[in-house]
Enzyme design. Structure first.
Site, PDB file in Angstrom:
ATOM      1  N   SER A  31       0.624  -1.031   0.040  1.00 59.85           N
ATOM      2  CA  SER A  31      -0.216  -0.407  -0.745  1.00 59.85           C
ATOM      3  C   SER A  31       0.681   1.433  -0.131  1.00 59.85           C
ATOM      4  CB  SER A  31      -0.961  -0.096   1.500  1.00 59.85           C
ATOM      5  OG  SER A  31      -1.771   0.998   1.894  1.00 59.85           O
ATOM      6  N   TYR A  43      -1.314  -0.523  10.742  1.00 56.64           N
ATOM      7  CA  TYR A  43      -1.684  -0.632   9.356  1.00 56.64           C
ATOM      8  C   TYR A  43      -0.288  -0.307   8.627  1.00 56.64           C
ATOM      9  CZ  TYR A  43      -3.195  -1.077   4.808  1.00 56.64           C
ATOM     10  OH  TYR A  43      -4.020  -1.174   3.964  1.00 56.64           O
TER      11      TYR A  43
HETATM   12  P1  NDP Z   1     -11.597  -6.115   1.151  1.00 65.37           P
HETATM   13  O1  NDP Z   1     -12.105  -5.534   2.843  1.00 65.37           O
HETATM   14  O2  NDP Z   1     -12.697  -5.769  -0.104  1.00 65.37           O
HETATM   15  O3  NDP Z   1     -11.079  -7.331   0.644  1.00 65.37           O
HETATM   16  C1  NDP Z   1     -10.040  -7.691   1.674  1.00 65.37           C
HETATM   17  C2  NDP Z   1     -10.253  -8.870   1.365  1.00 65.37           C
HETATM   18  O4  NDP Z   1      -9.050 -10.176   2.522  1.00 65.37           O
HETATM   19  C3  NDP Z   1     -11.718 -10.085   1.744  1.00 65.37           C
HETATM   20  O5  NDP Z   1     -11.715 -10.969   0.373  1.00 65.37           O
HETATM   21  C4  NDP Z   1     -10.911 -10.613   2.704  1.00 65.37           C
HETATM   22  O6  NDP Z   1     -11.556 -12.700   2.597  1.00 65.37           O
HETATM   23  C5  NDP Z   1      -9.918 -11.498   3.024  1.00 65.37           C
HETATM   24  N1  NDP Z   1      -9.111 -11.380   4.461  1.00 65.37           N
HETATM   25  C6  NDP Z   1      -9.373 -10.980   4.978  1.00 65.37           C
HETATM   26  N2  NDP Z   1      -8.733 -11.426   6.996  1.00 65.37           N
HETATM   27  C7  NDP Z   1      -8.043 -12.994   6.061  1.00 65.37           C
HETATM   28  C8  NDP Z   1      -8.448 -13.838   6.596  1.00 65.37           C
HETATM   29  N3  NDP Z   1      -8.078 -13.354   7.823  1.00 65.37           N
HETATM   30  N4  NDP Z   1      -8.472 -14.465   6.105  1.00 65.37           N
HETATM   31  C9  NDP Z   1      -7.996 -14.678   4.300  1.00 65.37           C
HETATM   32  N5  NDP Z   1      -8.765 -13.625   3.520  1.00 65.37           N
HETATM   33  C10 NDP Z   1      -8.372 -13.114   4.411  1.00 65.37           C
HETATM   34  O7  NDP Z   1     -10.283  -4.429   0.747  1.00 65.37           O
HETATM   35  P2  NDP Z   1      -9.340  -4.532  -0.363  1.00 65.37           P
HETATM   36  O8  NDP Z   1     -10.093  -5.271  -1.697  1.00 65.37           O
HETATM   37  O9  NDP Z   1      -9.608  -2.950  -0.347  1.00 65.37           O
HETATM   38  O10 NDP Z   1      -8.550  -5.311   0.426  1.00 65.37           O
HETATM   39  C11 NDP Z   1      -7.035  -6.090  -0.389  1.00 65.37           C
HETATM   40  C12 NDP Z   1      -5.623  -5.805  -0.492  1.00 65.37           C
HETATM   41  O11 NDP Z   1      -5.950  -4.395  -1.129  1.00 65.37           O
HETATM   42  C13 NDP Z   1      -5.958  -5.556   1.335  1.00 65.37           C
HETATM   43  O12 NDP Z   1      -4.545  -6.137   1.379  1.00 65.37           O
HETATM   44  C14 NDP Z   1      -5.461  -4.247   1.710  1.00 65.37           C
HETATM   45  O13 NDP Z   1      -4.828  -3.716   2.629  1.00 65.37           O
HETATM   46  C15 NDP Z   1      -4.754  -3.573   0.654  1.00 65.37           C
HETATM   47  N6  NDP Z   1      -4.818  -2.157   0.282  1.00 65.37           N
HETATM   48  C16 NDP Z   1      -6.114  -1.367   0.048  1.00 65.37           C
HETATM   49  C17 NDP Z   1      -6.808  -0.478  -0.074  1.00 65.37           C
HETATM   50  C18 NDP Z   1      -7.678   0.170  -0.325  1.00 65.37           C
HETATM   51  O14 NDP Z   1      -7.870   1.355  -0.278  1.00 65.37           O
HETATM   52  N7  NDP Z   1      -8.840  -0.443  -0.574  1.00 65.37           N
HETATM   53  C19 NDP Z   1      -5.048   0.693  -0.613  1.00 65.37           C
HETATM   54  C20 NDP Z   1      -4.078  -0.451  -0.431  1.00 65.37           C
HETATM   55  C21 NDP Z   1      -3.936  -2.156  -0.234  1.00 65.37           C
HETATM   56  P3  NDP Z   1     -12.693 -12.964   4.138  1.00 65.37           P
HETATM   57  O15 NDP Z   1     -13.320 -11.774   4.890  1.00 65.37           O
HETATM   58  O16 NDP Z   1     -13.903 -13.627   2.872  1.00 65.37           O
HETATM   59  O17 NDP Z   1     -11.739 -13.922   4.735  1.00 65.37           O
HETATM   60  C1  8X3 Z   2      -5.079   1.261   2.044  1.00 69.64           C
HETATM   61  C2  8X3 Z   2      -4.873   2.886   1.098  1.00 69.64           C
HETATM   62  O1  8X3 Z   2      -4.619   5.179   2.340  1.00 69.64           O
HETATM   63  O2  8X3 Z   2      -6.184   4.442   2.962  1.00 69.64           O
HETATM   64  O3  8X3 Z   2      -4.265   0.870   1.903  1.00 69.64           O
HETATM   65  O4  8X3 Z   2      -3.974   3.931   3.981  1.00 69.64           O
HETATM   66  S1  8X3 Z   2      -4.867   3.676   2.414  1.00 69.64           S
END
Ligand code: NDP
Ligand code: 8X3
Length: 260
Positions: free
Chosen positions: A137, A150
């Site tokens: 991220s 985070y």
């Molecule tokens: P979502 O919350 O939409 O998706 C997160 C996914 O992670 C879900 O499918 C969830 O599945 C899974 N997850 C969480 N905990 C577990 C676990 N213990 N075991 C298995 N799966 C797990 O968020 P995003 O799609 O946005 O996030 C995906 C990645 O992108 C993350 O690593 C996040 O930190 C990163 N990210 C997101 C950003 C944003 O602004 N959205 C920006 C930068 C990075 P389930 O609950 O079904 O297990």
């Molecule tokens: C998620 C991006 O800027 O919300 O990884 O922390 S931010």
């Protein structure tokens, strides 16, 4: 000769970026192992894609859960790993935050990623052309008030990816750290515990979509063998590319200065 079908494992495939990436790889003909804790949405894709898609109920924080999946699906068959499962919990300043939230973020974003990687790495290291994509991220590059743990977990992803590239050097195995800025998914709902608060985060600005990131992951994976996109940072146009907190909200500011 038919092109070889590559197999990709996507963690956190049940929502957001992981779900969009699952769809992008399926459409391109890859064999996809899509895993997460809530698999209902993936089961609907299964109806469409049949044996091209393997759906697994996997909690990356649990050894047993990960081991059981790999007992049924041999990591030897894997070509690409996308370590996407992750979460942020809370926006409180570190001095006010819950230790249990810190623990969960570390268990998922660091230990979860390590647990899955550790299971497949011995095989991938012996497979030239294989590829690990870690979802970091921009928060792992620049922190912000309330980003504390985070951000720390995503800084780990950045440096661990760098370490992997060093350890795998000479083996023709690629490692990419994908660093998105604001993407509207379930991320902020999970983080704040409320859809209303999550909506406020994106108010007046145009965030990235999960498809934007899925498309970029696919692009990284489909570069020729000699090309490794080691890091890629993608911001929405409304978020200045110098840290998470410079966000433009409201109408387009393109009038320029009026000449007097
Ligand atoms: P979502 O919350 O939409 O998706 C997160 C996914 O992670 C879900 O499918 C969830 O599945 C899974 N997850 C969480 N905990 C577990 C676990 N213990 N075991 C298995 N799966 C797990 O968020 P995003 O799609 O946005 O996030 C995906 C990645 O992108 C993350 O690593 C996040 O930190 C990163 N990210 C997101 C950003 C944003 O602004 N959205 C920006 C930068 C990075 P389930 O609950 O079904 O297990
Ligand atoms: C998620 C991006 O800027 O919300 O990884 O922390 S931010």
């Amino acid at each position: 000769m038919l092109p070889m079908t590559k197999t990709v494992l996507i963690t956190g495939a049940t929502a957001g970026i992981g779900f969009a990436t699952t769809q992008a790889f399926l459409k391109k003909g890859y064999k996809v192992w899509a895993v997460g804790r809530r698999t209902e949405k993936l089961e609907t894709l299964k109806k469409q894609y049949g044996s091209q898609l393997v759906v697994g109920k996997v909690d990356v924080t649990q050894d047993k859960s990960v081991d059981q999946f790999f007992a049924k699906n041999s990591p030897q068959n894997l070509d690409i790993l996308i370590n996407n499962a992750g979460l942020a919990l809370g926006t409180d300043l570190a001095q006010d935050a819950k230790l249990s939230d810190f623990q969960k973020m570390i268990d998922t974003n660091i230990m979860g990623l390590l647990r899955v990687t550790h299971a497949v790495l011995p095989f991938m290291a012996k497979k030239p052309g294989s590829h690990i994509v870690n979802i970091g991220s921009v928060a792992g590059v620049w922190s912000y008030p309330g980003g504390n743990t985070y951000s720390g977990t995503k800084a780990f992803v950045k440096l661990f990816s760098q370490g992997l590239r060093l350890d795998l050097l000479g083996k023709k195995v690629k490692v990419t750290n994908m660093q998105p800025g604001m993407v509207e998914t379930e991320f902020s709902v999970v983080r704040t515990g409320s859809k209303k608060l999550a909506d406020k985060i994106y108010q007046g600005m145009e965030p990235l979509t999960a498809d934007d990131i899925a498309e970029s992951i696919l692009w990284c994976v489909e570069r020729p063998n000699r090309v490794n996109v080691s890091e890629i940072t993608i911001f929405p146009t409304d978020q200045a590319g110098v840290g998470p907190h410079y966000v433009s909200r409201g109408p387009v500011k393109n009038e320029g200065k009026k000449k007097s």
